[in-house]
Design a protein around this motif. Sequence first.
Motif: not given
Length: 160
Positions: A73-79
Amino acid sequence: MTESQRLTEFRRQEEELVFESFDHHAAWRLGSLIAGRAITEGFGVAIDIRRHNVVLFRCILPGATADQEEWIRRKSNSVLRFEHSTALLAEQFSDRNPLGGGWLDPADYTLAGGSFPLRVRGAGVIGAVTVSGLASDKDHQLVVGGIRNYLKTVAPGTST
């Protein structure tokens, strides 16, 4: 590899790994390629492909933990926020951290490698493909290898 060389490599990957089109079927095929490699290598990872908040592919392999859900969730939010891979962002922000301090909430974003933008020629970034469960660099390599394999074997002629 120096910081500058890594940043150059991550930028080159983003320029190279561009899709001509991307739909639900492409998400299934790409996710299946990544999962197949992870299974062959014995990696306990979680794999996620999403168009913003719509999950198109999800696979949780044996050995992955509940923590991978939060990392994804956090990685994809950043991308989706920056339209660059988390590996590139981590390298770019290595001397200053945008998380916390009122800019980006670390509860919602991370710069850990393993998420890569789904970039479609003429449309820009339409989603993210994310792997979590290994070290950041290995997560990134698994995603990039999967995209490269997809563009070479499933959709030849779609990368620059």
